[in-house]
Design an enzyme around this catalytic site. Structure first.
Site, mmCIF file in Angstrom:
data_model
loop_
_atom_site.group_PDB
_atom_site.id
_atom_site.type_symbol
_atom_site.label_atom_id
_atom_site.label_comp_id
_atom_site.label_asym_id
_atom_site.label_seq_id
_atom_site.Cartn_x
_atom_site.Cartn_y
_atom_site.Cartn_z
ATOM 1 N N ASN A 305 0.814 -1.216 0.000
ATOM 2 C CA ASN A 305 0.000 0.000 0.000
ATOM 3 C C ASN A 305 0.846 1.264 0.000
ATOM 4 O O ASN A 305 0.353 2.363 0.257
ATOM 5 C CB ASN A 305 -0.934 0.005 1.218
ATOM 6 N N HIS A 307 3.208 2.391 1.965
ATOM 7 C CA HIS A 307 3.661 3.027 3.195
ATOM 8 C C HIS A 307 4.388 1.970 4.042
ATOM 9 O O HIS A 307 4.346 0.786 3.749
ATOM 10 C CB HIS A 307 2.516 3.695 3.962
ATOM 11 N N CYS A 342 3.758 6.470 7.406
ATOM 12 C CA CYS A 342 5.157 6.854 7.267
ATOM 13 C C CYS A 342 5.678 6.374 5.920
ATOM 14 O O CYS A 342 5.387 5.262 5.498
ATOM 15 C CB CYS A 342 5.957 6.247 8.421
#
Length: 398
Positions: A305, A307, A342
Site C-alpha cells: 500500500n 507506506h 510513514c
C-alpha cells in the site's frame, strides 16, 4: 489439466508460501489444456509429487493446493505437514455455487486461482492457519519475537480475505473497495502474550472480524500451541478505510458493508475487562526518559500500500528501551495507536518513558514494568505511533 506458475518449471521448487498444512504455489497459474506429459515430467524433476491424473479435461477449474505428501523439504508435525510443498488438484468450493458474499461463480469462465493455505471453521466465521516458527523468526533467547507474532497475525488476516473469495486487487482490500480505490488501515492494535514459542514449534492461529462503531471493523486473533492447544497469545485490532490516492479516511460504502456482513461474528478474543482501551499519553522531550534519533525506513520496509508496514514500527519503538530490559524481561503486552502513515523518505525518532507502578497497568494484567512510547518524525515532530508495553522478568516468571 496441469497447473504451473512460471515459464521455467524448475523454478517451481523455490516458490514457498507458508500455510496451515503446507504451502501454496503463488503467482499466475497457467492452464495446460492438452495432455502434456512433458509438463508433468518437468514438475516431477523439480521435486513435486505428480501423477498422470493431473492432466484432465478443461471443463473443471482447480487450485494448486499444498497438502500432505513427501517432496523434498517436507516437515511433519504430529501427522500434519508444515512448510512443505505438494501439488494436487482440488475442485473450487464455489464453482457453480454461491459463496458467503453472495457471488455466484460460473465454472465455464472462472480462471484457476491460488488459495492460500488455511481453512474455515465454525460455519466459515473463523479462519484457521498453522505456522512453524522459523530460525530467522526468533530472538537471542531462541523464542519468537513480538515482530514475528505480528507478522503471523497480518499474514493470517490477509489469507482470510483471499480465501473468503472477497479479495480485490489491493493488499487485503475487497472487490468493492478496489473498485473505489480504498484500502484498510489499522488505527489500534492490542496484543497479550502468555508465552513465546520456540524455534521449530508449530502454532495455530484463528482470526475473525466484526463491525465496530459506525465506521470501523474489528479483527481479532487467538494463537495456540498446536501440540497442546494452549492459548498463548490474544490480539484485537481496529481498522478503518482510506483512499489510496488521496490518503484520506473514508466512510465504509454500503456495498463494502454488504460484502463483509456475512463474515461478521460477535466474539471477543480479549474480554472487555482485560482489554487495553485507555488513551496513551503523548511523550515530549521533557517527559521522555530516552530518545533514539536517526531511524531511517528502508525500501524493504514498505508494503504493497506504499507506506511503511505497521509491523516495522515495533522494532523502532523498542530501539529506545534500555538494553537490560530487552535482555532480562519478556514483552507480555503491547498496545499501538497509529496516528499517521510513514513513507520511505522519513527520518524518525523513538521516545520511551517508564513507570515502575505496575498497578497502573491499563489491561488489568500485573506487570513488573510498564513503558510508554512515541515514534515521531524527526524534522517536524509529527506523531506516527503511540505505544504502551508491559514487561515481566524472565527469571521471576519462568
Amino acid at each position: 489439466m496441469c497447473l504451473c506458475s512460471m515459464n521455467d518449471h524448475l523454478a517451481m521448487a523455490s516458490l514457498t508460501t507458508q500455510g496451515a498444512s503446507g504451502l501454496y504455489i503463488p503467482g499466475n497459474l497457467y492452464r495446460f489444456e492438452k495432455r502434456n506429459s512433458t509438463t508433468v515430467l518437468a514438475m516431477a524433476k523439480a521435486g513435486f509429487s505428480c501423477s498422470w491424473h493431473m492432466i484432465t479435461a478443461k471443463k473443471r477449474s482447480f487450485y494448486a493446493i499444498a497438502s500432505a505428501g513427501n517432496p523434498p523439504g517436507l516437515e511433519m508435525r504430529d501427522g500434519k505437514m508444515v512448510n512443505g510443498i505438494h501439488v494436487k488438484e482440488t475442485p473450487s468450493p464455489y464453482i457453480g455455487n454461491t459463496n458467503p458474499s453472495g457471488l455466484v461463480i460460473d465454472s465455464n469462465v472462472v480462471e484457476p486461482q491460488t488459495f492460500l493455505l488455511g481453512r474455515f471453521v465454525e460455519d466459515r466465521f473463523v479462519y484457521r492457519q498453522t505456522f512453524s516458527i522459523r530460525s530467522y523468526e526468533i530472538g537471542p533467547d531462541k523464542t519468537a519475537t513480538m515482530e514475528t507474532l505480528m507478522n503471523l497475525l497480518q499474514e493470517t488476516a490477509l489469507n482470510h480475505v483471499t480465501s473468503s473469495g472477497l479479495a480485490g486487487d489491493g493488499f487485503g482490500a475487497t472487490r468493492e473497495m478496489s473498485l473505489r480505490k480504498l484500502i484498510w488501515v489499522v488505527t489500534r492494535i492490542h496484543v497479550q502474550v502468555q508465552r513465546y514459542n520456540c524455534w521449530g514449534d508449530v502454532v495455530e492461529i484463528d482470526t475473525w472480524v466484526d463491525a465496530t462503531g459506525k465506521n470501523g471493523m474489528r479483527r481479532d486473533w487467538i494463537i495456540r500451541d498446536y501440540k497442546t492447544q494452549e492459548i498463548i497469545t490474544r490480539a484485537t485490532s481496529t481498522w478503518v478505510i482510506m483512499n489510496r490516492e488521496t490518503r484520506k479516511l473514508s466512510k465504509i460504502p454500503g456495498e463494502v458493508r454488504e460484502e463483509l456482513q456475512p463474515f461478521y461474528i460477535n466474539r471477543l478474543a480479549i474480554p472487555a475487562e482485560h482489554n487495553d482501551v485507555e488513551k496513551i499519553d503523548k511523550l515530549t522531550d521533557e517527559s521522555a526518559g530516552r530518545i533514539q534519533s536517526g531511524l531511517a525506513p528502508r525500501w524493504s520496509d514498505m508494503d504493497a500500500n506504499q507506506h511503511v508496514n505497521n509491523v516495522k514500527y515495533i522494532g523502532w519503538i523498542l530501539e529506545s528501551v534500555p538494553m537490560h530490559v530487552l535482555e532480562h524481561y519478556n514483552l507480555t503486552s503491547m498496545t499501538l495507536e497509529y496516528r499517521r502513515e510513514c513513507r520511505q523518505s522519513s527520518l524518525l525518532e523513538s521516545l520511551t518513558s517508564t513507570s515502575e507502578d505496575s498497578n497502573s497497568n491499563s489491561s488489568n494484567r500485573k506487570a513488573d514494568m510498564e513503558y510508554t512510547h512515541l515514534l515521531r518524525m524527526q524534522a517536524d515532530k509529527a506523531e506516527i505511533v503511540r505505544a504502551r508495553t508491559d514487561w515481566k522478568s524472565k527469571l521471576k516468571h519462568k
